[in-house]
Motif scaffolding. Structure first.
Motif, PDB file in Angstrom:
ATOM      1  N   GLN A 186       0.833  -1.208   0.000  1.00  0.00           N
ATOM      2  CA  GLN A 186       0.000   0.000   0.000  1.00  0.00           C
ATOM      3  C   GLN A 186       0.866   1.256   0.000  1.00  0.00           C
ATOM      4  N   VAL A 187       2.036   1.196   0.645  1.00  0.00           N
ATOM      5  CA  VAL A 187       2.976   2.328   0.600  1.00  0.00           C
ATOM      6  C   VAL A 187       3.394   2.568  -0.844  1.00  0.00           C
ATOM      7  N   ASP A 188       3.784   1.499  -1.543  1.00  0.00           N
ATOM      8  CA  ASP A 188       4.208   1.637  -2.939  1.00  0.00           C
ATOM      9  C   ASP A 188       3.079   2.172  -3.819  1.00  0.00           C
ATOM     10  N   ALA A 189       1.874   1.668  -3.617  1.00  0.00           N
ATOM     11  CA  ALA A 189       0.731   2.125  -4.417  1.00  0.00           C
ATOM     12  C   ALA A 189       0.412   3.595  -4.135  1.00  0.00           C
ATOM     13  N   ALA A 190       0.475   3.989  -2.869  1.00  0.00           N
ATOM     14  CA  ALA A 190       0.200   5.387  -2.513  1.00  0.00           C
ATOM     15  C   ALA A 190       1.259   6.311  -3.112  1.00  0.00           C
ATOM     16  N   LEU A 191       2.514   5.871  -3.099  1.00  0.00           N
ATOM     17  CA  LEU A 191       3.567   6.694  -3.687  1.00  0.00           C
ATOM     18  C   LEU A 191       3.366   6.820  -5.193  1.00  0.00           C
ATOM     19  N   ALA A 192       2.978   5.764  -5.849  1.00  0.00           N
ATOM     20  CA  ALA A 192       2.710   5.829  -7.290  1.00  0.00           C
ATOM     21  C   ALA A 192       1.590   6.827  -7.584  1.00  0.00           C
ATOM     22  N   THR A 193       0.556   6.833  -6.751  1.00  0.00           N
ATOM     23  CA  THR A 193      -0.541   7.788  -6.909  1.00  0.00           C
ATOM     24  C   THR A 193      -0.042   9.216  -6.712  1.00  0.00           C
ATOM     25  N   ALA A 194       0.791   9.426  -5.689  1.00  0.00           N
ATOM     26  CA  ALA A 194       1.328  10.769  -5.423  1.00  0.00           C
ATOM     27  C   ALA A 194       2.191  11.250  -6.584  1.00  0.00           C
ATOM     28  N   VAL A 195       3.034  10.385  -7.115  1.00  0.00           N
ATOM     29  CA  VAL A 195       3.892  10.756  -8.247  1.00  0.00           C
ATOM     30  C   VAL A 195       3.039  11.083  -9.465  1.00  0.00           C
ATOM     31  N   GLU A 196       2.026  10.283  -9.714  1.00  0.00           N
ATOM     32  CA  GLU A 196       1.121  10.547 -10.839  1.00  0.00           C
ATOM     33  C   GLU A 196       0.417  11.900 -10.668  1.00  0.00           C
ATOM     34  N   ALA A 197       0.156  12.284  -9.415  1.00  0.00           N
ATOM     35  CA  ALA A 197      -0.501  13.566  -9.132  1.00  0.00           C
ATOM     36  C   ALA A 197       0.463  14.743  -9.218  1.00  0.00           C
ATOM     37  N   GLY A 198       1.776  14.469  -9.278  1.00  0.00           N
ATOM     38  CA  GLY A 198       2.750  15.553  -9.402  1.00  0.00           C
ATOM     39  C   GLY A 198       3.756  15.633  -8.283  1.00  0.00           C
ATOM     40  N   ALA A 199       3.772  14.667  -7.371  1.00  0.00           N
ATOM     41  CA  ALA A 199       4.739  14.674  -6.270  1.00  0.00           C
ATOM     42  C   ALA A 199       6.135  14.338  -6.783  1.00  0.00           C
ATOM     43  N   THR A 200       7.128  14.750  -6.012  1.00  0.00           N
ATOM     44  CA  THR A 200       8.521  14.413  -6.282  1.00  0.00           C
ATOM     45  C   THR A 200       8.994  13.457  -5.194  1.00  0.00           C
ATOM     46  N   VAL A 201       9.546  12.309  -5.590  1.00  0.00           N
ATOM     47  CA  VAL A 201      10.061  11.358  -4.617  1.00  0.00           C
ATOM     48  C   VAL A 201      11.347  11.925  -4.016  1.00  0.00           C
ATOM     49  N   VAL A 202      11.395  11.993  -2.695  1.00  0.00           N
ATOM     50  CA  VAL A 202      12.582  12.468  -1.982  1.00  0.00           C
ATOM     51  C   VAL A 202      13.419  11.277  -1.524  1.00  0.00           C
ATOM     52  N   LYS A 203      12.736  10.239  -1.038  1.00  0.00           N
ATOM     53  CA  LYS A 203      13.406   9.019  -0.582  1.00  0.00           C
ATOM     54  C   LYS A 203      12.498   7.848  -0.933  1.00  0.00           C
ATOM     55  N   PRO A 204      12.918   6.996  -1.865  1.00  0.00           N
ATOM     56  CA  PRO A 204      12.072   5.856  -2.221  1.00  0.00           C
ATOM     57  C   PRO A 204      11.812   4.964  -1.003  1.00  0.00           C
ATOM     58  N   PRO A 205      10.650   4.326  -0.945  1.00  0.00           N
ATOM     59  CA  PRO A 205      10.352   3.451   0.185  1.00  0.00           C
ATOM     60  C   PRO A 205      11.345   2.287   0.279  1.00  0.00           C
ATOM     61  N   THR A 206      11.772   2.043   1.502  1.00  0.00           N
ATOM     62  CA  THR A 206      12.695   0.940   1.776  1.00  0.00           C
ATOM     63  C   THR A 206      12.369   0.368   3.149  1.00  0.00           C
ATOM     64  N   ALA A 207      12.884  -0.846   3.381  1.00  0.00           N
ATOM     65  CA  ALA A 207      12.761  -1.442   4.714  1.00  0.00           C
ATOM     66  C   ALA A 207      13.539  -0.565   5.687  1.00  0.00           C
ATOM     67  N   THR A 208      12.994  -0.389   6.895  1.00  0.00           N
ATOM     68  CA  THR A 208      13.624   0.473   7.888  1.00  0.00           C
ATOM     69  C   THR A 208      14.353  -0.348   8.955  1.00  0.00           C
ATOM     70  N   SER A 209      15.205   0.312   9.702  1.00  0.00           N
ATOM     71  CA  SER A 209      15.935  -0.356  10.784  1.00  0.00           C
ATOM     72  C   SER A 209      15.002  -0.746  11.924  1.00  0.00           C
ATOM     73  N   TRP A 210      13.830  -0.128  12.029  1.00  0.00           N
ATOM     74  CA  TRP A 210      12.896  -0.419  13.118  1.00  0.00           C
ATOM     75  C   TRP A 210      11.830  -1.451  12.729  1.00  0.00           C
ATOM     76  N   GLY A 211      11.988  -2.067  11.547  1.00  0.00           N
ATOM     77  CA  GLY A 211      11.086  -3.145  11.167  1.00  0.00           C
ATOM     78  C   GLY A 211       9.915  -2.746  10.303  1.00  0.00           C
ATOM     79  N   GLY A 212       9.903  -1.521   9.841  1.00  0.00           N
ATOM     80  CA  GLY A 212       8.820  -1.057   8.988  1.00  0.00           C
ATOM     81  C   GLY A 212       9.281  -0.844   7.565  1.00  0.00           C
ATOM     82  N   TYR A 213       8.543  -0.013   6.856  1.00  0.00           N
ATOM     83  CA  TYR A 213       8.808   0.279   5.449  1.00  0.00           C
ATOM     84  C   TYR A 213       8.334   1.696   5.211  1.00  0.00           C
ATOM     85  N   SER A 214       9.214   2.577   4.727  1.00  0.00           N
ATOM     86  CA  SER A 214       8.770   3.958   4.524  1.00  0.00           C
ATOM     87  C   SER A 214       9.593   4.678   3.473  1.00  0.00           C
ATOM     88  N   GLY A 215       9.001   5.746   2.952  1.00  0.00           N
ATOM     89  CA  GLY A 215       9.651   6.626   2.001  1.00  0.00           C
ATOM     90  C   GLY A 215       9.018   8.004   2.091  1.00  0.00           C
TER      91      GLY A 215
END
Length: 147
Positions: A89-118
């Motif tokens: 869902q993070v990846d899908a939401a980011l794709a929607t944001a980019v399609e709307a005109g957002a600029t990716v600052v940090k692509p989503p990746t696995a985090t050191s705390w066990g999550g996933y974020s970008g």
């Protein structure tokens, strides 16, 4: 009056100063967010799960707060975040944001705390984090349920 009643622990509205109200409105509508009928030509409101997001011209927001409008926005130690139920869902939401005109600052990746974020930035440079935190569940109504 106790501190609890004098200052409740909630965030009712986040208002973003924007340089082009029409452009920013179109961006958030392209994310699929519902514009509120309370909107006017001067300020646009969007409903969120627990609060509201307002878009207001930079100069007018600064004047409302009684501070001078600065030059180019810079990082002020604030990000906005949308937590999601899965990394997909993070990846899908980011794709929607980019399609709307957002600029990716940090692509989503696995985090050191066990999550996933970008992170992405909206047309005015406001930073948004999209995250999946497996330790923060959601209520049946879709609200974050912090332990």
């Amino acid at each position: 009056m106790t501190a609890t009643t004098a200052f409740p622990a909630r965030i009712s509205i986040v208002t973003l100063g924007v340089s082009d109200l029409a452009r920013s409105t179109a961006f958030y509508e392209a994310l699929g967010w519902q514009r509120s009928a309370a909107s006017s030509p001067e300020i646009v409101w969007f409903r969120t799960a627990d609060s509201a997001l307002g878009l207001f011209p930079n100069e007018e927001l600064a004047a409302d707060a009684g501070i001078p409008a600065a030059g180019e926005p810079s990082f002020r130690g604030v990000t906005l975040a949308v937590n999601l139920e899965s990394p997909e869902q993070v990846d899908a939401a980011l794709a929607t944001a980019v399609e709307a005109g957002a600029t990716v600052v940090k692509p989503p990746t696995a985090t050191s705390w066990g999550g996933y974020s970008g992170y992405f930035e909206d047309p005015d440079g406001h930073l948004w984090e999209l995250a999946h935190n497996p330790f923060f569940p959601f209520t049946a109504a879709g609200q974050l349920d912090l332990p």
